[in-house]
Motif scaffolding. Sequence first.
Motif, PDB file in Angstrom:
ATOM      1  N   GLY A   1       4.894  -6.991  -7.858  1.00  0.00           N
ATOM      2  CA  GLY A   1       4.786  -6.975  -6.407  1.00  0.00           C
ATOM      3  C   GLY A   1       6.133  -6.734  -5.745  1.00  0.00           C
ATOM      4  N   ARG A   2       7.167  -7.409  -6.262  1.00  0.00           N
ATOM      5  CA  ARG A   2       8.517  -7.210  -5.714  1.00  0.00           C
ATOM      6  C   ARG A   2       8.978  -5.783  -5.939  1.00  0.00           C
ATOM      7  NH1 ARG A   2       9.310 -12.498  -7.785  1.00  0.00           N
ATOM      8  NH2 ARG A   2      10.191 -11.655  -9.722  1.00  0.00           N
ATOM      9  N   SER A   3       8.688  -5.247  -7.132  1.00  0.00           N
ATOM     10  CA  SER A   3       9.081  -3.875  -7.437  1.00  0.00           C
ATOM     11  C   SER A   3       8.414  -2.892  -6.499  1.00  0.00           C
ATOM     12  CB  SER A   3       8.725  -3.538  -8.890  1.00  0.00           C
ATOM     13  OG  SER A   3       9.020  -2.192  -9.187  1.00  0.00           O
ATOM     14  N   THR A   4       7.122  -3.100  -6.276  1.00  0.00           N
ATOM     15  CA  THR A   4       6.383  -2.228  -5.362  1.00  0.00           C
ATOM     16  C   THR A   4       6.931  -2.322  -3.949  1.00  0.00           C
ATOM     17  OG1 THR A   4       4.392  -2.494  -6.700  1.00  0.00           O
ATOM     18  CG2 THR A   4       4.096  -1.649  -4.476  1.00  0.00           C
ATOM     19  N   GLN A   5       7.274  -3.542  -3.527  1.00  0.00           N
ATOM     20  CA  GLN A   5       7.828  -3.742  -2.188  1.00  0.00           C
ATOM     21  C   GLN A   5       9.169  -3.034  -2.037  1.00  0.00           C
ATOM     22  OE1 GLN A   5       8.284  -7.838  -1.117  1.00  0.00           O
ATOM     23  NE2 GLN A   5       8.885  -7.406   0.984  1.00  0.00           N
ATOM     24  N   VAL A   6      10.013  -3.109  -3.059  1.00  0.00           N
ATOM     25  CA  VAL A   6      11.317  -2.429  -3.040  1.00  0.00           C
ATOM     26  C   VAL A   6      11.114  -0.919  -2.958  1.00  0.00           C
ATOM     27  CG1 VAL A   6      13.354  -1.909  -4.424  1.00  0.00           C
ATOM     28  CG2 VAL A   6      12.560  -4.263  -4.231  1.00  0.00           C
ATOM     29  N   GLU A   7      10.148  -0.410  -3.721  1.00  0.00           N
ATOM     30  CA  GLU A   7       9.873   1.033  -3.695  1.00  0.00           C
ATOM     31  C   GLU A   7       9.390   1.469  -2.322  1.00  0.00           C
ATOM     32  OE1 GLU A   7       7.059   1.509  -6.812  1.00  0.00           O
ATOM     33  OE2 GLU A   7       8.530   1.242  -8.422  1.00  0.00           O
ATOM     34  N   ARG A   8       8.506   0.670  -1.722  1.00  0.00           N
ATOM     35  CA  ARG A   8       8.005   1.003  -0.373  1.00  0.00           C
ATOM     36  C   ARG A   8       9.144   0.987   0.640  1.00  0.00           C
ATOM     37  NH1 ARG A   8       3.404  -2.384  -1.558  1.00  0.00           N
ATOM     38  NH2 ARG A   8       4.416  -4.064  -0.393  1.00  0.00           N
ATOM     39  N   SER A   9      10.016  -0.008   0.520  1.00  0.00           N
ATOM     40  CA  SER A   9      11.144  -0.110   1.439  1.00  0.00           C
ATOM     41  C   SER A   9      12.080   1.088   1.284  1.00  0.00           C
ATOM     42  CB  SER A   9      11.912  -1.410   1.173  1.00  0.00           C
ATOM     43  OG  SER A   9      13.030  -1.530   2.022  1.00  0.00           O
ATOM     44  N   ALA A  10      12.310   1.502   0.042  1.00  0.00           N
ATOM     45  CA  ALA A  10      13.184   2.655  -0.205  1.00  0.00           C
ATOM     46  C   ALA A  10      12.568   3.931   0.358  1.00  0.00           C
ATOM     47  CB  ALA A  10      13.437   2.806  -1.706  1.00  0.00           C
TER      48      ALA A  10
END
Length: 214
Positions: free
Chosen positions: A10-19
């Motif tokens: 979930g954190r990884s996906t959130q970081v990708e979305r933010s990027a």
Amino acid sequence: MSSTAARARGRSTQVERSARSRGALLESAARGLSRYGYGSLVLEQVAREAGYTRGALYHQFKDKEDLALAVVGWVDEAWGREVGEPARRQPDPVGELIALARGHAVFCRRDIARVIMALRLEFSGQDHPVGAEIERISKTLVKRCVGLINAGRADGSIPPGPPAKAVALALIGALEGAVIALAGQAPHDEELAARAVAGVLGLDGHPTEGMPNG
């Protein structure tokens, strides 16, 4: 999937979305700054053209100045990656300067490339953080060109002439003038940018045609 793995995912996906959102907002802002300048840039329009809300923009950037500084840094990093670093692979000072000219012309075919030139003009003579950052970037390029000119004069590949800093400033001015005047005229922009730089350096008859841009 364990709860720990799920949270990590979930954190990884959130970081990708933010990027992704940051990249889209930077690109939209770069286009806006190129077209309208800093003073006329509307943040709501930047967000809308990027496909995000104003709130999403303010989640990434605290205000217009913060956004503009981020855009300037983003464009400078892209230039370094696509133009500056490849040129360093040339075997001699003249080759590096010509590669910088050709690479810069190619880079300036992209909308984002006009940001630095547009903002430099807008903030000329003003005491402003965005103008100061552009000045810092410009001085870094001048310093690099001065070093290459001095190295070329030392090895005999560049003829003697006016002070190296004056030549570097003229070189950058000629290069930027060429790419602005020849916007949209590929591949002639690349070739004539190289010729403009060779002329400022006094490289009569230097073979710029067909040289790699990095």
